[in-house]
Design a protein around this motif. Structure first.
Motif, short mmCIF file in Angstrom:
data_model
loop_
_atom_site.label_atom_id
_atom_site.label_comp_id
_atom_site.label_asym_id
_atom_site.label_seq_id
_atom_site.Cartn_x
_atom_site.Cartn_y
_atom_site.Cartn_z
N PRO A 294 5.70 26.18 -6.05
CA PRO A 294 4.44 25.85 -5.37
C PRO A 294 4.68 25.29 -3.97
O PRO A 294 5.66 24.58 -3.73
N LYS A 295 3.76 25.62 -3.05
CA LYS A 295 3.85 25.14 -1.68
C LYS A 295 2.88 23.97 -1.48
O LYS A 295 1.72 24.06 -1.86
N GLY A 296 3.37 22.89 -0.89
CA GLY A 296 2.54 21.71 -0.65
C GLY A 296 1.68 21.89 0.58
O GLY A 296 2.18 22.22 1.67
N VAL A 297 0.36 21.66 0.42
CA VAL A 297 -0.60 21.81 1.52
C VAL A 297 -1.25 20.45 1.79
O VAL A 297 -2.16 20.04 1.08
N PRO A 298 -0.79 19.73 2.81
CA PRO A 298 -1.42 18.44 3.15
C PRO A 298 -2.68 18.66 3.98
O PRO A 298 -2.66 19.39 4.97
N ILE A 299 -3.77 18.03 3.57
CA ILE A 299 -5.03 18.08 4.31
C ILE A 299 -5.34 16.69 4.82
O ILE A 299 -5.34 15.71 4.05
N ARG A 300 -5.61 16.57 6.11
CA ARG A 300 -5.87 15.27 6.72
C ARG A 300 -7.38 14.99 6.73
O ARG A 300 -8.20 15.89 6.56
N HIS A 301 -7.72 13.73 6.97
CA HIS A 301 -9.13 13.35 6.94
C HIS A 301 -9.94 14.08 8.00
O HIS A 301 -11.11 14.42 7.78
N ARG A 302 -9.32 14.37 9.16
CA ARG A 302 -10.07 15.09 10.20
C ARG A 302 -10.37 16.52 9.75
O ARG A 302 -11.43 17.07 10.09
N ASN A 303 -9.46 17.15 9.00
CA ASN A 303 -9.74 18.47 8.44
C ASN A 303 -10.89 18.40 7.46
O ASN A 303 -11.82 19.21 7.49
N ALA A 304 -10.81 17.41 6.56
CA ALA A 304 -11.83 17.26 5.53
C ALA A 304 -13.20 16.95 6.13
O ALA A 304 -14.22 17.50 5.70
N GLY B 50 -2.54 9.01 0.48
CA GLY B 50 -2.82 10.40 0.19
C GLY B 50 -2.78 10.62 -1.31
O GLY B 50 -1.90 10.08 -2.00
N ILE B 51 -3.71 11.40 -1.83
CA ILE B 51 -3.77 11.63 -3.27
C ILE B 51 -3.10 12.96 -3.61
O ILE B 51 -3.27 13.96 -2.90
N VAL B 52 -2.33 12.95 -4.70
CA VAL B 52 -1.68 14.15 -5.21
C VAL B 52 -2.21 14.38 -6.62
O VAL B 52 -1.72 13.80 -7.59
N PRO B 53 -3.26 15.21 -6.79
CA PRO B 53 -3.81 15.44 -8.12
C PRO B 53 -2.84 16.25 -8.99
O PRO B 53 -2.20 17.20 -8.51
N LEU B 54 -2.72 15.85 -10.24
CA LEU B 54 -1.91 16.57 -11.23
C LEU B 54 -2.84 17.03 -12.35
O LEU B 54 -3.65 16.25 -12.83
N ASN B 55 -2.69 18.26 -12.77
CA ASN B 55 -3.54 18.80 -13.83
C ASN B 55 -2.97 18.42 -15.19
O ASN B 55 -1.86 18.84 -15.53
N PRO B 56 -3.70 17.65 -16.01
CA PRO B 56 -3.18 17.28 -17.32
C PRO B 56 -2.86 18.47 -18.22
O PRO B 56 -2.09 18.34 -19.18
N VAL C 167 0.86 -1.19 0.00
CA VAL C 167 0.00 0.00 0.00
C VAL C 167 0.89 1.23 0.00
O VAL C 167 1.69 1.43 0.92
N PRO C 168 0.79 2.08 -1.01
CA PRO C 168 1.64 3.28 -1.08
C PRO C 168 1.18 4.36 -0.10
O PRO C 168 0.02 4.37 0.33
N ALA C 169 2.10 5.26 0.22
CA ALA C 169 1.74 6.38 1.11
C ALA C 169 1.09 7.51 0.33
O ALA C 169 0.13 8.12 0.80
N ARG C 170 1.62 7.79 -0.88
CA ARG C 170 1.05 8.85 -1.71
C ARG C 170 0.96 8.37 -3.16
O ARG C 170 1.87 7.70 -3.66
N VAL C 171 -0.13 8.76 -3.82
CA VAL C 171 -0.38 8.36 -5.20
C VAL C 171 -0.75 9.60 -6.01
O VAL C 171 -1.62 10.37 -5.61
N ALA C 172 -0.09 9.78 -7.15
CA ALA C 172 -0.44 10.87 -8.06
C ALA C 172 -1.58 10.42 -8.96
O ALA C 172 -1.65 9.26 -9.36
N GLN D 262 7.58 14.68 -7.72
CA GLN D 262 8.84 14.34 -7.04
C GLN D 262 8.93 14.99 -5.68
O GLN D 262 9.41 14.36 -4.71
N ARG D 263 8.48 16.24 -5.55
CA ARG D 263 8.48 16.89 -4.24
C ARG D 263 7.56 16.17 -3.27
O ARG D 263 7.84 16.09 -2.07
N ALA D 264 6.46 15.64 -3.78
CA ALA D 264 5.52 14.91 -2.93
C ALA D 264 6.01 13.51 -2.60
O ALA D 264 5.49 12.88 -1.68
N GLY D 265 6.98 13.02 -3.35
CA GLY D 265 7.47 11.66 -3.11
C GLY D 265 6.45 10.60 -3.41
O GLY D 265 6.32 9.61 -2.67
#
Length: 529
Positions: A173-183, A83-89, A56-61, A101-104
């Motif tokens: 760009p600055k990475g903004v992680p949002i957790r499930h409790r925030n959502a 965690g999902i990292v959306p990329l705009n096509p 199970v990966p930690a982050r997926v684009a 790459q910054r998100a790993g």
């Protein structure tokens, strides 16, 4: 939304899928997927990710947008607890690669023209890549078997739900992680306020790299409603789309409506199925609100406000009834209203003390825990407790806690118990010794009956001094007449040096906001018209 145990995003979806398996969950074009069918496809993709990656990966684009595969992929990532990292096509490939790459990211789901995105990287630096099949559908009967073979449904609210990247002042760009409790804190409030339930039909106007997609997807699915996805062309004819699809909820940036008006595609009185209309990400002018009341006579209009760091939005102001009954808006824009339940806010003046006008600072369960790069937290938070002296800026040398306030960078004032947005602090400029709020000049332009949209920039003039340049969309007005009209409501030093009519409308970025960099390039080569 009824009061219940806080849930992760996937739990919100699956609760609805198990309660209402045969209700429509997703509608794109002529295709409709039930909750049972969408769940089956999400589980199929989750199984494929886990098998190909080996764990199970930690982050997926996710490099896909506005398709069944994209939404099923989003759910599959959530089902695995990643965690999902959306990329705009539509973004440049290099920007998307830098973000990934910054998100790993360990895994990437790609579709269409983004299929070869990660082929540019050396093999040792590539994530596990899965190409989405836009035509794939899953066997609903096999879903329960897959569900048992996958890891348990994620329940940890402290896990990262998604990671978005916002524009940074340094250009990175600055990475903004949002957790499930925030959502969940955001969704629990908004699903109840906007009456999301089975039978409701909501839009999906925002790209997945824009934080408002959270309500589009999980506000809809958490309430057992139907998410109806417009194609790009539909956004130029929003009323036709609302009528044809029998929508009950509309959520977009205000510029979608202004652009439709400019194109003559905004017939009045037809959007009678709408119960709630939400607008955010930009100021909502009085003109815009009055126009939308004429478009959707039965809908409650909501102006919502909030930066990505506070999980979509954290204030709301609702408008009911005929626009003739609304109070006058002091600066020409609808108030941003009052804070959501459980969210604390304070306005701090230049001395760091509480005031009726100042920088809006916020804390509470929707506030994120800090940027992906902790070094970017310095200067963005502060400590303040009433009665203990002025606020103290956070310098990054101590632990960041939930007692710290997030600095929004927005100037706000209180009027009659409501919050009024007065512009960005960085939009306060000095022109020949005078301090000027660009938002105040824009509000004056918006009041002209021929102006549909307007923006004002402060740019260097030929003599090296800063000067105001304005652009507007709508019916053209002779510059001398518009200049004279502005002088009746603004002091001379606030009247722009040039007033440029843009017949094709103001340039917009991919989120539908005014693209001020593109506008600066236009005005830099224009003499006004």
């Amino acid at each position: 939304m009824n009061q219940r145990q806080p849930r992760t995003l996937y739990q919100l979806f699956e609760d609805s899928a198990l309660r209402h398996p045969d209700l429509p969950a997703l509608e794109i074009g002529d295709e409709v997927l039930t909750y049972r069918e969408l769940r089956a496809l999400a589980l199929t993709l989750a199984d494929r990710i886990a098998r190909k990656h080996g764990s199970v990966p930690a982050r997926v684009a996710l490099a896909a947008n506005r398709s069944v595969a994209a939404y099923a992929g989003y759910l599959a990532i959530q089902r695995l607890g990643a965690g999902i990292v959306p990329l705009n096509p539509d973004y440049p490939e290099q920007r998307n690669l830098d973000i990934a790459q910054r998100a790993g990211v360990e895994v990437a789901l790609v579709a269409g023209r983004t299929a070869g995105l990660f082929g540019r990287l050396p093999e040792r630096h590539r994530p596990t890549v899965l190409e989405l099949d836009e035509a794939e559908r899953a066997d609903a009967a096999a879903a329960d078997v897959l569900a048992e073979s996958l890891p348990p449904v994620p329940t940890d609210l402290d896990r990262e739900a998604y990671l978005l990247f916002t524009s940074g002042s340094t250009g990175q760009p600055k990475g903004v992680p949002i957790r499930h409790r925030n959502a969940y804190a955001f969704l629990a409030h908004t699903m109840a306020r906007y009456e999301v339930a089975p039978g409701a039909r909501l839009t999906q106007t925002f790209g997945l790299t824009f934080d408002a997609h959270l309500f589009d997807l999980f506000g809809t699915w958490g309430g057992g409603a139907t998410m109806v996805v417009p194609l790009a062309a539909d956004l130029f004819r929003p009323v036709d789309f609302i009528v044809e699809r029998r929508l009950t909820h509309w959520f977009s940036v205000p510029s979608v409506v202004r652009e439709a008006q400019r194109l003559g595609n905004l017939p009045l009185g037809r959007a009678v199925t709408l119960k709630h209309s939400m607008f955010g990400a930009e100021p909502v002018t009085a003109q815009h609100a009055e126009l939308w009341r004429a478009v959707a006579p039965n809908a409650r209009i909501h102006n919502v406000y909030g930066p990505t760091e506070l999980t979509v939005c954290c204030t709301n102001h609702g408008l009911d009834g005929d626009s003739s009954s609304w109070p006058a808006f002091s600066n020409g824009t609808v108030p941003i209203g009052v804070a959501f339940t459980d969210m604390d806010l304070v306005l701090l003046d230049e001395d760091g003390l509480a005031a009726d006008e100042g920088e809006l600072c916020v804390r509470g369960p929707q506030r994120f825990d800090g940027y992906l790069d902790p070094r970017e937290n310095a200067g963005r938070f502060l400590s303040y407790e009433e009665g203990t002296g002025p606020a103290v800026g956070y310098d990054g040398t101590t632990e960041l806690t939930d007692r710290h306030w997030y600095r929004t960078g927005d100037r706000v004032r209180r009027e009659n118990g409501l919050l009024v947005h007065c512009g960005r602090l960085d939009q306060q400029v000095k022109v020949r010794g005078f301090r000027i709020e660009l938002g105040e000049v824009e509000a004056a332009l918006h009041r002209h009956p021929y102006v549909i949209d307007a923006a004002v920039l402060a740019l260097p003039g030929a003599d090296g001094e800063t000067e105001l340049l304005a652009a507007y969309a709508g019916r053209p007005v002779e510059p001398e007449r518009l200049d004279a009209w502005l002088r009746e409501s603004l002091p001379l030093h606030m009247v722009p040096a040039s007033l440029t009519h843009l017949p094709d409308g103001l340039p917009l970025n991919d989120n539908g906001k005014t693209d001020r960099k593109a506008l600066a390039r236009i005005l830099g080569t224009s003499e006004g018209s």
